[in-house]
Design a protein around this motif. Structure first.
Motif, PDB file in Angstrom:
ATOM      1  N   ARG A 212     -15.487   1.357   2.601  1.00 23.29           N
ATOM      2  CA  ARG A 212     -14.137   1.121   3.127  1.00 23.29           C
ATOM      3  C   ARG A 212     -13.751   2.204   4.126  1.00 23.29           C
ATOM      4  NH1 ARG A 212     -13.090   0.415  -2.640  1.00 23.29           N
ATOM      5  NH2 ARG A 212     -13.450  -1.775  -3.145  1.00 23.29           N
TER       6      ARG A 212
ATOM      7  N   ILE B 168       0.860  -1.178   0.000  1.00 23.81           N
ATOM      8  CA  ILE B 168       0.000   0.000   0.000  1.00 23.81           C
ATOM      9  C   ILE B 168       0.897   1.229   0.000  1.00 23.81           C
ATOM     10  CG2 ILE B 168      -1.739   1.321   1.243  1.00 23.81           C
ATOM     11  CD1 ILE B 168      -2.831  -1.185   2.407  1.00 23.81           C
TER      12      ILE B 168
ATOM     13  N   ARG C  85      -9.468  -3.273  -0.704  1.00 21.98           N
ATOM     14  CA  ARG C  85      -9.025  -3.403   0.687  1.00 21.98           C
ATOM     15  C   ARG C  85     -10.137  -4.072   1.505  1.00 21.98           C
ATOM     16  NH1 ARG C  85      -4.103  -2.917  -0.722  1.00 21.98           N
ATOM     17  NH2 ARG C  85      -3.665  -0.970  -1.818  1.00 21.98           N
TER      18      ARG C  85
ATOM     19  N   ASP D  33      -7.112  -5.415   6.433  1.00 21.21           N
ATOM     20  CA  ASP D  33      -6.080  -4.400   6.178  1.00 21.21           C
ATOM     21  C   ASP D  33      -6.111  -3.330   7.264  1.00 21.21           C
ATOM     22  OD1 ASP D  33      -5.015  -5.296   3.555  1.00 21.21           O
ATOM     23  OD2 ASP D  33      -7.037  -4.862   2.869  1.00 21.21           O
TER      24      ASP D  33
END
Length: 396
Positions: A347, A256, A283, A287
């Protein structure tokens, strides 16, 4: 079964602790008082019960709108319990643990039964926060897992934004999850925390006047004109950390991109991400869990407004963004619109939930005031929780 809960010394009960904080940290809330009385009764059932003649004890499923104190009340209850025989996890962490344990048992007969029995050796009372099922894999696991746990006498206390009957609503193959709903209804009491006050925002308004409160909407951090490069350098100087010369870090075995980073897993560790690097690609909650575990401070720049052309329509029962709205509940069905940025918004919600739960310090800059990040759409209700949490994090 751990027996730590069967031996209690002179501990303060949840009700006594709650009452001691009224007026100083808490404002009177009849809905909270009902919930804490219920938790107090459960506390004494657990701590005074004779394990040799015990009858099944019903747990508690506490649900309600954002900022009503669900997590606070559950944690107060949990902290009052003796140290042994209890486990408290965020629901995402709970499911991550279950998947990890199942993976370690691949090839063995009845692995879910083994996982459940191992859990019962660790705890008699299981508390988890933010119960929300959206993954079909989780939905399939939970019915079998809860059946085993409840048979072993585990007592569940959970918080959620939705009632039991709406868990995994509109989920794929939801009929296979219905036995889990039935189990939860049989083994927990449902309590709606329906106070009118968002206690997070009330506390913040009490600490500053209205103009100062509005001024914090656009940024989270020390000033309203944030230069993250300067702030990052100042934080490094203050903590004697060393900035690593790296353009990316490995999270869950994937790279990332980062704008700046220090060593991880050390006191005051920091990382600075651009929003799109962290929330645009594929993601997952795992994560964000790893990031929150490795870094004490996260800086996130360039958060956009989550708006755009409607991508599609679906029909749903009940209401996602109007819990407590009787008119919305009566209508039964409505149409939800999904915007083109909703995947990123989901997210972002998951990221903030994880940072909040693990008490990570957050610096955030956005293109628009926080109150305008998400105005309309299918995630409006979920984003109300995110906004409330961001406002609280801005003061910590």
């Amino acid at each position: 079964m751990p027996d730590g809960l069967n031996h209690i010394s002179t501990l303060n009960s949840p009700l006594a602790v709650y009452q001691s904080q009224l007026g100083e940290k808490l404002v009177e809330d009849l809905s909270q008082l009902q919930a804490i009385n219920t938790l107090d009764t459960l506390f004494w059932q657990l701590t005074q019960q004779n394990s040799t003649t015990s009858l099944p004890i019903k747990g508690l499923y506490l649900w309600g709108d954002v900022g009503r104190g669900k997590t606070f009340l559950m944690d107060l209850f949990y902290d009052c319990l003796p140290q042994k025989g209890k486990l408290r996890l965020h629901f995402h962490h709970f499911m991550a643990r279950i998947h990890r344990d199942l993976k370690a048992l691949v090839g063995q007969q009845d692995p879910l039964v083994i996982v459940a029995k191992n859990l019962t050796k660790e705890c008699r009372i299981l508390c988890f926060d933010e119960f929300f099922v959206s993954d079909i894999g989780d939905a399939m696991i939970l019915a079998g897992l809860f059946e085993c746990l409840f048979k072993q006498g585990v007592v569940l206390v959970a918080t959620s934004n939705i009632p039991i009957e709406r868990l995994y609503e509109n989920g794929l193959a939801r009929h296979k999850f219905l036995p889990c709903i039935t189990l939860l209804q049989q083994h927990t009491s449902l309590l709606h925390l329906n106070g009118k006050q968002d206690h997070r925002l009330h506390r913040l308004r009490a600490e500053q006047n209205e103009s100062e409160f509005v001024a914090t909407f656009k940024f989270i951090g020390m000033t309203a004109e944030m230069d993250f490069s300067i702030i990052f350098a100042d934080l490094i100087a203050a903590t004697n950390l060393v900035q690593i010369n790296a353009s990316s870090i490995e999270i869950c075995h994937r790279e990332i991109s980062v704008k700046s980073v220090t060593e991880s897993n050390c006191p005051n560790s920091m990382v600075w991400f651009d929003f799109y690097a962290l929330c645009e690609g594929p993601r997952s909650q795992l994560d964000y869990m790893e990031i929150a575990t490795r870094y004490d401070t996260v800086m996130l720049s360039g958060v956009p407004q989550f708006a755009g052309e409607v991508r599609g329509w679906i029909k749903a029962r009940g209401t996602e963004d109007g819990i407590g709205d009787n008119q919305a509940q009566i209508t039964g069905e409505r149409i939800l619109s999904y915007g083109e940025n909703d995947d990123m918004a989901r997210r972002f919600i998951s990221l903030i939930d994880e940072l909040y739960d693990q008490k990570v310090s957050l610096y955030l800059s956005s293109d628009v005031p926080l109150a305008e990040l998400y105005l309309e759409g299918a995630l409006k209700f979920e984003f109300r929780r995110t906004y409330s949490r961001l406002m609280e994090m801005s003061q910590n």
